[in-house]
Design a protein around this motif. Sequence first.
Motif, mmCIF file in Angstrom:
data_model
loop_
_atom_site.group_PDB
_atom_site.id
_atom_site.type_symbol
_atom_site.label_atom_id
_atom_site.label_comp_id
_atom_site.label_asym_id
_atom_site.label_seq_id
_atom_site.Cartn_x
_atom_site.Cartn_y
_atom_site.Cartn_z
ATOM 1 N N ARG A 126 0.817 -1.206 0.000
ATOM 2 C CA ARG A 126 0.000 0.000 0.000
ATOM 3 C C ARG A 126 0.851 1.257 0.000
ATOM 4 N NH1 ARG A 126 -2.146 -0.670 6.269
ATOM 5 N NH2 ARG A 126 -0.165 -0.187 7.262
ATOM 6 N N ASP A 185 0.195 4.604 1.498
ATOM 7 C CA ASP A 185 -0.654 5.474 2.305
ATOM 8 C C ASP A 185 0.184 6.186 3.352
ATOM 9 O OD1 ASP A 185 -0.239 3.697 4.424
ATOM 10 O OD2 ASP A 185 -2.037 2.541 3.962
ATOM 11 N N ILE A 186 -0.456 6.879 4.255
ATOM 12 C CA ILE A 186 0.259 7.722 5.205
ATOM 13 C C ILE A 186 1.061 6.928 6.235
ATOM 14 C CG2 ILE A 186 -1.356 9.631 4.954
ATOM 15 C CD1 ILE A 186 -2.575 8.756 7.670
ATOM 16 N N HIS A 187 0.842 5.613 6.301
ATOM 17 C CA HIS A 187 1.525 4.820 7.311
ATOM 18 C C HIS A 187 2.929 4.390 6.900
ATOM 19 C CE1 HIS A 187 -2.822 4.239 8.147
ATOM 20 N NE2 HIS A 187 -2.417 4.306 9.407
ATOM 21 N N VAL A 188 3.259 4.501 5.636
ATOM 22 C CA VAL A 188 4.546 3.989 5.159
ATOM 23 C C VAL A 188 5.359 5.111 4.513
ATOM 24 C CG1 VAL A 188 3.654 1.650 4.834
ATOM 25 C CG2 VAL A 188 3.566 3.272 2.936
#
Length: 341
Positions: free
Chosen positions: A124, A126-129
């Motif tokens: 993914r 997204d903002i988490h990685v």
Amino acid sequence: MKEIDLISDTVTRPSSEMLNAMMTAKVGDDVFKNDPTVNELQEKAAAMFGMEDALFFPSGTMANQAAIKLHTQPGDKLFCDKWAHVYNYEGGGVAFNSGVTCSLIDGDRGMFTADQLKDAVAGRADIHVPFSRLVCIENTTNKGGGACWDFNELKRIEKICRDHQLDYHLDGARLFNALVAKNESAIQYGALFDTISICLSKGLGAPVGSILLGTKTHIAKALRIRKLLGGAMRQVGFLAAAGIYALENNVERLTEDHQKATQIGDLLNSLDYVKKVEPIETNIVIFYVHDEIGDMNFIENMKSKGILLTPMGQGKIRIVTHLDFTDDMLKKLLHELQSFK
């Protein structure tokens, strides 16, 4: 016979011919781009690789760190092998200088496959990685025992980089060893990578210096980063002259270093006290002695006989051949290895 130093191929001294080239170099102030010998070296290296521009650095670590910084922003991520020099041996500079994290790939002898990279970049966004920005390759691999990447695999990795908008950097500290061993050309590599660092003070015998190659835009950024890191120098043409001499005279002779490494490896493979010898492709020999002997005990024993080797951790012992390692030194080394008890 003087001490036999096989700790690294960085231990060489300039030959009398190289010293003469250094002493007679025309110099200026390189901070103002007015050193003609530095300019000549940079132009020569860029032309050799078919790349737009080049910049002289005092060290390969600084050249690599500048490359990483120009390709990334703080918080980004780069991909490299778990044994990569940029991760293991550059003082944590990836994090300290660029604020970048490393995604480590579990390759073989410092080399991973395109499929492994493809798996690593998948997932993914997204903002988490972190943002994935850069792939770093090391050829030849230091901790992998001077192993050479398969060029077709490098091309497959390059395609994944393009498909995923990743920049592609080559830590080519010992790239010329790979070129000679695999009968490849600098032009091939220049067409593949966004940036390349090459070292002049390892197998090529210059006392100091590395070069970063890339586009004019890359090198303009690298010039500012080099200044930031304290790498801007003045009458550095005296050192650049050694680099020019090295490129013109010390590339093809690398085959001699490779042949000597092979001879050493052949003997080690025949000795009862040696547990394992890693495959030998260039000028680095990595081997293991049996546990009851111990790597440090063996290294100290060789040191007492005037032969300097280096530990690489996990029981690995490293021998690196180079242009100051003479035939007589080789004969003595082989004798001492064979007579070790």
